[in-house]
Design a protein around this motif. Structure first.
Motif, short mmCIF file in Angstrom:
data_model
loop_
_atom_site.label_atom_id
_atom_site.label_comp_id
_atom_site.label_asym_id
_atom_site.label_seq_id
_atom_site.Cartn_x
_atom_site.Cartn_y
_atom_site.Cartn_z
N ALA A 185 5.43 3.19 -11.57
CA ALA A 185 3.71 3.12 -11.09
C ALA A 185 4.01 1.41 -10.22
O ALA A 185 3.22 1.35 -9.47
N ASP A 186 5.16 0.49 -10.28
CA ASP A 186 4.67 -0.82 -9.75
C ASP A 186 6.00 -0.87 -8.72
O ASP A 186 6.62 -1.73 -8.16
N GLU A 187 6.92 -0.07 -8.32
CA GLU A 187 8.06 -0.38 -7.60
C GLU A 187 7.68 0.85 -6.21
O GLU A 187 7.10 1.66 -6.73
N ARG A 188 8.64 0.04 -4.83
CA ARG A 188 8.27 -0.02 -3.96
C ARG A 188 9.62 -0.13 -3.38
O ARG A 188 10.97 -0.46 -3.58
N ILE A 189 10.29 1.45 -2.46
CA ILE A 189 10.87 1.32 -1.30
C ILE A 189 11.25 1.77 -0.51
O ILE A 189 10.06 1.78 0.54
N ILE A 190 11.64 1.35 -0.28
CA ILE A 190 12.24 1.37 2.12
C ILE A 190 13.35 2.25 2.11
O ILE A 190 14.32 1.92 1.71
N VAL A 191 12.96 3.77 2.69
CA VAL A 191 14.34 3.64 2.97
C VAL A 191 13.82 4.09 4.81
O VAL A 191 13.07 4.38 5.31
N THR A 192 15.93 4.06 5.14
CA THR A 192 15.91 3.82 7.01
C THR A 192 16.65 5.40 6.20
O THR A 192 18.42 5.15 6.27
N ILE A 193 16.39 6.27 7.36
CA ILE A 193 17.15 7.98 7.36
C ILE A 193 17.94 7.55 8.77
O ILE A 193 17.91 6.40 9.46
N ILE A 194 19.00 7.37 8.78
CA ILE A 194 20.61 7.22 10.01
C ILE A 194 21.31 8.31 10.08
O ILE A 194 21.80 9.02 9.28
N LEU A 195 21.16 9.27 11.40
CA LEU A 195 21.78 9.85 11.84
C LEU A 195 23.85 9.17 12.71
O LEU A 195 22.84 9.30 13.88
N SER A 230 0.71 -1.11 -0.21
CA SER A 230 -0.22 -0.34 -0.22
C SER A 230 0.99 1.01 0.03
O SER A 230 0.14 2.70 -0.53
N GLU A 231 1.68 1.59 0.11
CA GLU A 231 2.96 2.58 0.25
C GLU A 231 4.46 1.96 -0.47
O GLU A 231 4.98 1.15 -0.38
N ARG A 232 4.34 3.23 -1.32
CA ARG A 232 5.32 3.01 -2.48
C ARG A 232 6.93 3.31 -1.34
O ARG A 232 7.65 2.86 -2.17
N VAL A 233 6.69 4.55 -0.75
CA VAL A 233 7.97 4.61 -0.30
C VAL A 233 7.76 4.18 1.28
O VAL A 233 7.14 4.84 1.77
N THR A 234 8.30 3.32 2.12
CA THR A 234 8.61 3.29 3.28
C THR A 234 9.08 3.65 3.83
O THR A 234 10.73 3.85 3.98
N ILE A 235 9.15 4.60 5.40
CA ILE A 235 10.01 6.03 5.72
C ILE A 235 10.72 5.61 7.09
O ILE A 235 9.34 4.61 8.10
N LYS A 236 11.75 5.10 7.81
CA LYS A 236 12.08 4.15 8.46
C LYS A 236 12.72 5.69 9.22
O LYS A 236 13.62 5.69 8.95
#
Length: 371
Positions: free
Chosen positions: A130-140, A89-95
């Motif tokens: 349209a059919d692509e999805r990614i997981i983005v993890t931001i790290i400091l 359900s989410e094209r961009v998942t942010i963690k």
């Protein structure tokens, strides 16, 4: 001329774009274009490093540049780990990864706030099929160590920094140029209203709106409370409500009218003195005085109230609020040419949970004119 620089979300977004580009092209980018959205402009952000960690995962690093601002995140690295996949359900998942704070008041969710979410979602979604999805993890990587030098914990954010802000531009809040910008806003609002509300930062502005204060009457001051009070009086503003976090506003009770911690900090002295005047025991006064933060001191007073049925929080903080009003009045009069007809000040102090601790008598009288 001052350099405004950019906020942390912008550098996080740039790193994510660079990592996504590597997944697609297997090539590093030197510079990334980020649509700031707020304001409507494009920022060109240097990329320090990009590396592929596997066929489906890449890491990119940028470095914070807040411009001419007293900002402890200057030069801190921001990492973005991007991988293919995620929930349907989410094209961009942010963690939030290491160094991103957790919100204790929101089920320990990552402290990645609405502007940062919007910035990442909009910039990255444009680059996906349209059919692509990614997981983005931001790290400091330095986030946890830097956080201990901030007031984040006072607002329920622990173990790291926040990706906070309402704009991509990092405003140099401690520079004279920024004071000019605040004064300009004050001048415009003083031409429309005789009663205004001063908020030091975003938490005060947000909470003031939520309790029903007219947003048009809100003025951001950052740490420049003294000059802004004098300006308001010069412009003929009749009433000012000071609305802020107790750890900031209580400095005014000590006659400190520029509240940046680099300049002065009398919080524990104010608290200890008012506790003594209220009749608190010497042992408890010492606990208050040696508390590492104003929030810790407040917590101790609350624990005394809970265990003994006393009223220390109300007694001490009501005295602080009344003292703030008096010191503000004295400060304005010492800089005013209007005689006794100077701007009236009231104060409202809130805690880390953004719950109001106390309203001064004058603040209660002013509230009716501000909604």
């Amino acid at each position: 001329m001052t350099n405004s620089g950019y906020t942390l979300p912008v550098f996080a977004c740039a790193a994510a774009i660079a990592a996504l580009h590597w997944l697609r092209q297997r090539q590093p980018l030197k510079v990334v274009s980020v649509d700031l959205i707020e304001p409507a402009q494009i920022a060109e952000i240097p990329v320090e490093q990009v590396a592929g960690l596997s066929e489906n995962m890449a890491l990119a690093i940028t470095r914070s540049d807040p411009g001419d601002n007293l900002d402890l995140t200057r030069d801190t690295p921001i990492w973005a780990l991007v991988e293919w996949g995620g929930v349907e359900s989410e094209r961009v998942t942010i963690k939030g990864g290491e160094g991103i704070g957790k919100q204790t008041n929101a089920d320990n969710q990552a402290a990645i706030y609405s502007y940062a979410q919007k910035l990442l979602q909009e910039n990255l979604t444009r680059l996906l099929a349209a059919d692509e999805r990614i997981i983005v993890t931001i790290i400091l990587p330095e986030g946890r160590s830097l956080a201990v030098r901030t007031s984040n914990s006072a607002f329920g954010v622990v173990e790291g920094l926040s990706l906070l802000g309402t704009t991509g531009i990092s405003q140099p809040l401690s520079s004279p140029a920024q004071l000019d910008a605040f004064r300009s806003e004050l001048q415009q609002k003083a031409s429309l209203f005789t009663s205004l509300v001063f908020c030091i930062g975003e938490n005060g502005l947000d909470l003031a709106r939520k309790i029903g204060i007219n947003p048009e009457k809100l003025v951001k001051t950052a740490n420049w409370l003294g000059p802004m009070l004098v300006e308001a009086d010069t412009l003929g503003v009749q009433e000012i409500l000071l609305f802020g976090y107790h750890g900031k506003l209580m400095k005014l009770a000590a006659g400190i009218f520029h509240t940046h911690h680099h300049l002065a900090d009398g919080r524990r002295e104010v608290l200890a003195a008012q506790c003594a005047l209220a009749g608190l025991s010497q042992q408890d006064i010492e606990v208050v005085f040696h508390s590492p933060t104003a929030e810790a001191a407040l917590k101790h007073l609350k624990s005394l109230d809970d265990s003994t049925g006393s009223d220390w929080v109300n007694r001490v903080y009501r005295a602080i609020a009344e003292t703030i009003d008096v010191r503000c009045q004295e400060y304005i009069q010492s800089h005013s040419s209007r005689g006794q007809d100077t701007t009236i000040c009231g104060s409202i102090l809130f805690d880390r949970d953004r719950k109001i601790i106390v309203k001064s008598k004058t603040a209660c009288n002013l509230m009716g004119n501000l909604c």
